[in-house]
Design a protein around this motif. Structure first.
Motif, mmCIF file in Angstrom:
data_model
loop_
_atom_site.group_PDB
_atom_site.id
_atom_site.type_symbol
_atom_site.label_atom_id
_atom_site.label_comp_id
_atom_site.label_asym_id
_atom_site.label_seq_id
_atom_site.Cartn_x
_atom_site.Cartn_y
_atom_site.Cartn_z
ATOM 1 N N MET A 1 0.856 -1.181 0.000
ATOM 2 C CA MET A 1 0.000 0.000 0.000
ATOM 3 C C MET A 1 0.895 1.235 0.000
ATOM 4 S SD MET A 1 -2.830 1.120 2.861
ATOM 5 C CE MET A 1 -3.752 -0.387 2.624
ATOM 6 N N ASP A 2 0.741 2.113 -0.994
ATOM 7 C CA ASP A 2 1.518 3.331 -1.101
ATOM 8 C C ASP A 2 0.772 4.493 -0.450
ATOM 9 O OD1 ASP A 2 3.356 1.868 -2.520
ATOM 10 O OD2 ASP A 2 2.606 2.501 -4.484
ATOM 11 N N ARG A 3 1.523 5.420 0.120
ATOM 12 C CA ARG A 3 0.913 6.587 0.743
ATOM 13 C C ARG A 3 1.802 7.817 0.516
ATOM 14 N NH1 ARG A 3 -3.207 4.452 0.734
ATOM 15 N NH2 ARG A 3 -4.583 3.879 2.467
ATOM 16 N N ALA A 4 1.159 8.985 0.341
ATOM 17 C CA ALA A 4 1.872 10.252 0.239
ATOM 18 C C ALA A 4 1.186 11.271 1.123
ATOM 19 C CB ALA A 4 1.900 10.735 -1.212
ATOM 20 N N LEU A 5 1.966 12.055 1.844
ATOM 21 C CA LEU A 5 1.461 13.161 2.644
ATOM 22 C C LEU A 5 2.113 14.438 2.121
ATOM 23 C CD1 LEU A 5 -0.174 14.196 5.075
ATOM 24 C CD2 LEU A 5 1.873 13.865 6.465
ATOM 25 N N LEU A 6 1.300 15.354 1.617
ATOM 26 C CA LEU A 6 1.787 16.615 1.063
ATOM 27 C C LEU A 6 1.376 17.743 1.998
ATOM 28 C CD1 LEU A 6 0.780 16.141 -2.701
ATOM 29 C CD2 LEU A 6 2.787 15.255 -1.486
ATOM 30 N N ILE A 7 2.352 18.376 2.641
ATOM 31 C CA ILE A 7 2.098 19.462 3.592
ATOM 32 C C ILE A 7 2.594 20.763 2.977
ATOM 33 C CG2 ILE A 7 2.573 20.368 5.890
ATOM 34 C CD1 ILE A 7 3.106 17.505 6.808
ATOM 35 N N GLY A 8 1.701 21.709 2.811
ATOM 36 C CA GLY A 8 2.079 23.035 2.342
ATOM 37 C C GLY A 8 1.553 24.075 3.312
ATOM 38 N N GLU B 1 0.210 3.314 7.772
ATOM 39 C CA GLU B 1 -0.511 2.619 6.717
ATOM 40 C C GLU B 1 0.391 2.185 5.562
ATOM 41 O OE1 GLU B 1 -4.788 4.962 7.249
ATOM 42 O OE2 GLU B 1 -3.466 5.431 5.558
ATOM 43 N N ALA B 2 1.461 2.917 5.311
ATOM 44 C CA ALA B 2 2.289 2.654 4.127
ATOM 45 C C ALA B 2 3.014 1.318 4.256
ATOM 46 C CB ALA B 2 3.305 3.779 3.924
ATOM 47 N N ARG B 3 3.019 0.562 3.177
ATOM 48 C CA ARG B 3 3.774 -0.685 3.107
ATOM 49 C C ARG B 3 4.737 -0.688 1.925
ATOM 50 N NH1 ARG B 3 1.851 -0.635 7.283
ATOM 51 N NH2 ARG B 3 0.798 -2.278 8.461
ATOM 52 N N GLY B 4 4.381 -0.014 0.848
ATOM 53 C CA GLY B 4 5.251 0.051 -0.318
ATOM 54 C C GLY B 4 6.049 1.338 -0.304
ATOM 55 N N LEU B 5 5.573 2.364 -1.031
ATOM 56 C CA LEU B 5 6.239 3.658 -1.101
ATOM 57 C C LEU B 5 5.550 4.643 -0.162
ATOM 58 C CD1 LEU B 5 8.167 5.756 -2.388
ATOM 59 C CD2 LEU B 5 6.454 6.071 -4.195
ATOM 60 N N LEU B 6 6.340 5.359 0.635
ATOM 61 C CA LEU B 6 5.858 6.448 1.470
ATOM 62 C C LEU B 6 6.575 7.714 1.044
ATOM 63 C CD1 LEU B 6 4.458 7.775 3.920
ATOM 64 C CD2 LEU B 6 6.353 6.945 5.331
ATOM 65 N N LEU B 7 5.810 8.746 0.680
ATOM 66 C CA LEU B 7 6.391 10.039 0.314
ATOM 67 C C LEU B 7 5.869 11.087 1.276
ATOM 68 C CD1 LEU B 7 7.017 11.560 -3.142
ATOM 69 C CD2 LEU B 7 5.819 12.929 -1.442
ATOM 70 N N VAL B 8 6.773 11.851 1.873
ATOM 71 C CA VAL B 8 6.422 12.955 2.762
ATOM 72 C C VAL B 8 7.004 14.224 2.177
ATOM 73 C CG1 VAL B 8 6.630 13.929 5.074
ATOM 74 C CG2 VAL B 8 6.359 11.467 4.799
ATOM 75 N N TYR B 9 6.141 15.217 1.907
ATOM 76 C CA TYR B 9 6.553 16.477 1.289
ATOM 77 C C TYR B 9 6.200 17.621 2.228
ATOM 78 C CZ TYR B 9 6.011 20.613 -1.743
ATOM 79 O OH TYR B 9 6.053 21.872 -2.274
ATOM 80 N N PHE B 10 7.130 18.568 2.380
ATOM 81 C CA PHE B 10 6.866 19.748 3.200
ATOM 82 C C PHE B 10 7.336 20.988 2.459
ATOM 83 C CE2 PHE B 10 6.253 22.323 6.914
ATOM 84 C CZ PHE B 10 7.225 23.301 6.818
ATOM 85 N N ALA B 11 6.467 21.990 2.428
ATOM 86 C CA ALA B 11 6.826 23.324 1.945
ATOM 87 C C ALA B 11 6.319 24.325 2.960
ATOM 88 C CB ALA B 11 6.218 23.589 0.578
ATOM 89 N N GLY B 12 7.160 25.263 3.347
ATOM 90 C CA GLY B 12 6.790 26.260 4.345
ATOM 91 C C GLY B 12 8.048 26.866 4.927
ATOM 92 N N HIS B 13 7.923 27.457 6.083
ATOM 93 C CA HIS B 13 9.089 28.039 6.738
ATOM 94 C C HIS B 13 9.970 26.943 7.335
ATOM 95 C CE1 HIS B 13 8.418 32.289 6.391
ATOM 96 N NE2 HIS B 13 7.207 32.225 6.946
#
Length: 873
Positions: free
Chosen positions: A1-8, A71-83
């Motif tokens: 199970m792939d998961r991505a969290l995009l934080i802006g 939850e992630a089992r395959g690919l986990l991507l965590v993205y952050f944009a901000g200060h």
């Protein structure tokens, strides 16, 4: 199970001096939707696998980080944009959320900011994802590389950073995404399936072509960190390639490593706890204690100026001078715009099955009047996290010193469990009693458990509705093993599963009932046998069953009742409705609050820190036990801790009985300890005795892989070098009922196979299974002292004649039932396991299995051996 969290984070709550961040970031508002579309179009993620967070506050970001990592089992991507912000030393990076504030020179410095050390060392380290990509688009993003270099499990983590260390960058046009994210999204669209390192090389090239400059007027150079051989493909499947350099973006493909490094299962906990200032404070406290000791020995001299100066300098460096980017525990503004001091943070450690409940309770408490001052400021912040129950007990018994001051990689509770808890909430008071009974005399943590539990939930046998007995009253209140036997009598292919007894108390409480008063471990384990390891938690178990319709429809689950009311994360995917049966001998869950008081806690919070922390714990405890806390427990499906009645009597859930009788009382310390010890011993190296029928009637069933010796050889792969086993040839040639082909002990597989090949042969004699089985029970009786799993395997043609009839059969059945050793019988022929046949009866009363031509005997026999042994086949 792939998961991505995009934080802006484009909007910040506090931007005014003296504690605000530099300002809002309008361009970041465009980043998350643009990157999300690019990831979907490039085939990196399905749209439903991406979680977008636009300007979240600290608490929301922490919750979502934990959830996607879990939850992630395959690919986990965590993205952050901000200060982004750094201390003056530049050896840490803080990612500032919407409610971020900066308190220069104070204890926490960066409030509502996640340190990259905590993101790597806790959230990502606890994830079971195979591949992890972190993308940082903020000022000072390159400073994260220093943290990555010291991360133990960095082989599976690739880090993309928008700029080199110690550089600030401009957010660009408010109408477009930030420069780095805009180029990243475009390259994903142009490249389709590509590698992370190729993206990094192309990003550097494109930023150079665009003549991008940092705010120091130096070339803007995106960065990459990835371990050698840890390349990752993003998007449509393509070959794995080695890491690239900017000067060589297209090397020849290389094969991926076929054996990924195994990872320690770690608990899930989140929230940045700013270890560095706290560690310095602890260091100061230790130095102060040493100086007091010296003062007592040298006539009362005061603390050494050298010591004070050596410790004061790094404290001032870490807590004073700061670097804060232009784009880079929870401070609040009061109701009259008064700026509030950072609240004291309580760390609450729970059983994994209780984490969601107490996270909801903490969220409700933090917004209640009990935690709010007259000025509208928050008194306390609360971090809720969980860890494996047996790991927590062992750490509080034996390793509190290492928890307070980690010194080595082998034992490090801060890494493997989480921060030192102020409050521990196990699912049973018995767990606290287990710690208190055997805690080291020099432990630096003191436990103070409350007398009364906070709530109650029975552990039930949740049976698919179609397999539930009618009427339910006929089975409620019976022992668990009887319930399971009745279930398998109604449906022969029915199965039962329970969560991991070492990881969550619900699994251990169920195991108490499975083993019974006599600790019949083998029989209890035979009732819950399953392929592969058990699910870590009851919630995981209820989510795993629906993955296979056939398994879901015939499998009962031993889980706490409240999960059948509150539901689990995957409840929308659950296909089989269940009915709760209430065993009489399975203790229920009784979560109790335990105050954990650490020596020298004043090194953290000041001289009055322990008193303030006591007051905070008392306030939270009183709230949990009061009306508002009970409302949370009621919504989650818990019962009253005293009466056992539902807290919400109007709540109706199909399949749950609100007045079962009787319910077992709370677990005792000794029965929990004995059940866990027996389970752990059973999971260690095993002991197997093979009885190979070598009588003349086996002549036509001897040769080939499906013959007697061939079947025996197939099973040896399930046994490892630490297992002990022996092989007897069963034929009465006048010297006794058997001949030893392989003496009982540890054997290499090759040596064992050669011994069977050389010595096993058909004898011109009949077999006496009555005498051989009795001798086998005697042999295994002598090997029961340490609780290791045992099994007798009888490979035969099933032609026993008078040797297993009448009184002889009765004698064998009595010994089989009393021995506690399961007997697995492999009958080489059809009908050998029919109802009433001797081999089947022996297998059933002993807790073993009977296999014949109706089964895949070779594969089934191998599976049975693998449950006992520690082999790798």
């Amino acid at each position: 199970m792939d998961r991505a969290l995009l934080i802006g984070v484009s909007d910040y709550r506090w931007t005014d001096p003296p504690h605000g961040v530099p300002g809002k970031l309008e361009a970041v508002r465009n980043n998350v939707p643009v990157l999300r579309r690019a990831l979907v179009r490039a085939g990196v993620f399905a749209d439903g696998d991406i979680v977008p967070l636009c300007s979240p506050d600290f608490a929301e970001a922490a919750r979502e980080l934990q959830r996607v990592a879990r939850e992630a089992r395959g690919l986990l991507l965590v993205y952050f944009a901000g200060h982004g912000a750094i201390p003056s030393g530049g050896d840490e990076l803080y990612l500032q959320l919407r409610d971020a504030q900066v308190f220069a020179g104070e204890h926490t410095v960066f409030n509502a900011a996640v340190s990259f050390s905590d993101l790597m060392g806790t959230v990502l380290a606890t994830s079971r994802a195979e591949r992890i990509v972190v993308v940082l688009d903020c000022c000072f993003a390159g400073n994260a590389a220093r943290v990555w270099e010291h991360f133990e499990d960095k082989r599976r983590v690739v880090l993309l950073m928008s700029v080199q260390a110690n550089h600030r960058i401009d957010a660009g046009d408010p109408a477009t995404p930030t420069p780095y994210t805009e180029n990243l999204a475009r390259l994903l669209g142009e490249e389709g399936g590509t590698t992370v390192s190729r993206l990094a090389a192309l990003l550097r090239r494109r930023m150079a072509e665009q003549k991008r400059r940092t705010l120091r007027n130096e070339p803007w150079e995106p960065q990459l960190r990835a371990d050698a051989g840890a390349e990752m493909t993003l998007g449509r499947k393509g070959p794995q390639v080695p890491l690239l350099s900017p000067d060589n973006p297209d090397p020849a493909p290389a094969a991926p490593d076929p054996s990924p490094r195994p990872r320690r299962r770690l608990p899930a906990w989140t929230a940045a706890l700013w270890r560095r200032p706290r560690a310095l404070a602890a260091k100061w406290s230790r130095a102060r204690r040493r100086e007091h000791a010296r003062r007592g020995a040298d006539g009362g001299k005061g603390p050494s100026r050298r010591v004070l100066f050596r410790l004061a300098v790094p404290m001032l460096v870490a807590l004073g001078m700061l670097g804060v980017g232009l784009y880079g525990p929870l401070g609040l503004a009061g109701g009259d715009d008064t700026h509030c001091a950072p609240p004291l943070e309580l760390r609450v450690l729970t059983d994994p099955d209780l984490e969601d409940t107490f996270r909801l309770a903490a969220d409700a408490y933090l917004t209640s009047g009990a935690d709010t001052t007259e000025a509208g400021c928050r008194r306390t912040g609360i971090t809720v996290y969980s860890a494996g129950s047996s790991d927590v007990v062992e750490a509080l018994r034996r390793h509190t010193d290492a928890w307070q001051e980690p010194e080595g990689a082998e034992v490090n509770p801060q890494r493997d469990i989480g921060p030192q808890p102020d409050v521990w909430i196990p699912a049973s008071r018995a767990e606290a009693d287990r710690v208190l009974e055997e805690q080291d005399t020099d432990a630096v943590a003191e436990l103070e458990p409350e007398e009364s539990p906070l709530a109650h939930s029975p552990v039930v046998l949740a049976v698919p509705d179609r397999l539930a007995p009618e009427p339910l009253d006929d089975i409620t209140g019976r022992p668990l093993t009887e319930m399971i036997e009745a279930l398998t009598a109604r449906a022969e292919n029915a199965a039962v599963r329970r969560p991991d007894p070492e990881f969550t108390d619900s699994g251990l409480l169920a195991t108490v009932g499975l083993y019974g008063d006599t600790l019949s471990v083998a029989r209890g384990e035979s009732l819950v046998r399953q392929p592969g390891p058990p699910s870590p938690t009851a919630g995981d178990l209820l989510c795993a069953l629906p993955e296979d319709d056939a398994v879901d429809d015939r499998t009962a689950a031993l889980v706490p009742e409240f999960l059948l009311v509150s539901g689990v994360d995957c409840k929308d995917n659950t296909r089989t409705s269940r009915t709760a049966l209430y065993p009489a001998d399975v203790p229920g869950m009784d979560p109790v609050l335990v105050r954990v008081r650490w020596d020298d806690a004043d090194g953290e919070d000041g001289e009055d820190g322990d008193t303030a922390r006591d007051a905070a714990v008392a306030s939270f405890r009183d709230w949990l036990a009061g009306t508002e806390g009970r409302e949370v427990f009621a919504r989650q499906g818990f019962r009253h801790p005293g009466t056992g009645e539902p807290l919400d009597k109007d709540q109706e859930v199909e399949g749950v009985s609100y007045a079962p009788s009787p319910l077992d009382e709370s677990a005792g310390r000794d029965e929990m300890e004995q059940a866990l010890s027996a389970y752990q011993a059973y999971g260690g190296p095993g002991r197997v005795l093979f009885l190979l029928d070598s009588s003349g009637s086996m002549a036509g069933l001897w040769q080939g892989p499906s013959g007697g010796p061939g079947l025996l050889r197939q099973t040896l792969g399930g046994l490892g070098p630490d297992d002990e086993y022996g092989v007897w040839a069963v034929a009465d040639t006048g010297d006794g009922p058997y001949e030893t082909l392989l003496g009982f002990g540890r054997h290499g597989r090759k040596d064992a196979e050669e011994a069977v090949d050389e010595r096993a042969r058909v004898r011109d004699a009949s077999a006496d299974p009555h005498a051989a089985l009795l001798a086998a029970f005697d042999e295994m009786e002598d090997r029961r002292d340490d609780g290791r799993p045992r099994m007798i395997v009888h490979i035969t043609d099933g032609r026993h004649g008078e040797n297993l009839e009448g009184g002889r059969l009765v004698e064998v059945l009595d010994r089989a039932e009393a021995s506690g050793v399961p007997v697995t019988v492999a009958v080489l022929g059809s009908g050998g396991c029919d109802e009433g046949r001797p081999d089947r009866r022996i297998a059933e009363v002993s807790g073993g299995r009977c296999l014949d031509a109706g089964d895949d005997v070779g594969a089934s026999l191998h599976d049975e051996i693998a449950r006992i042994g520690t082999g790798d086949d």
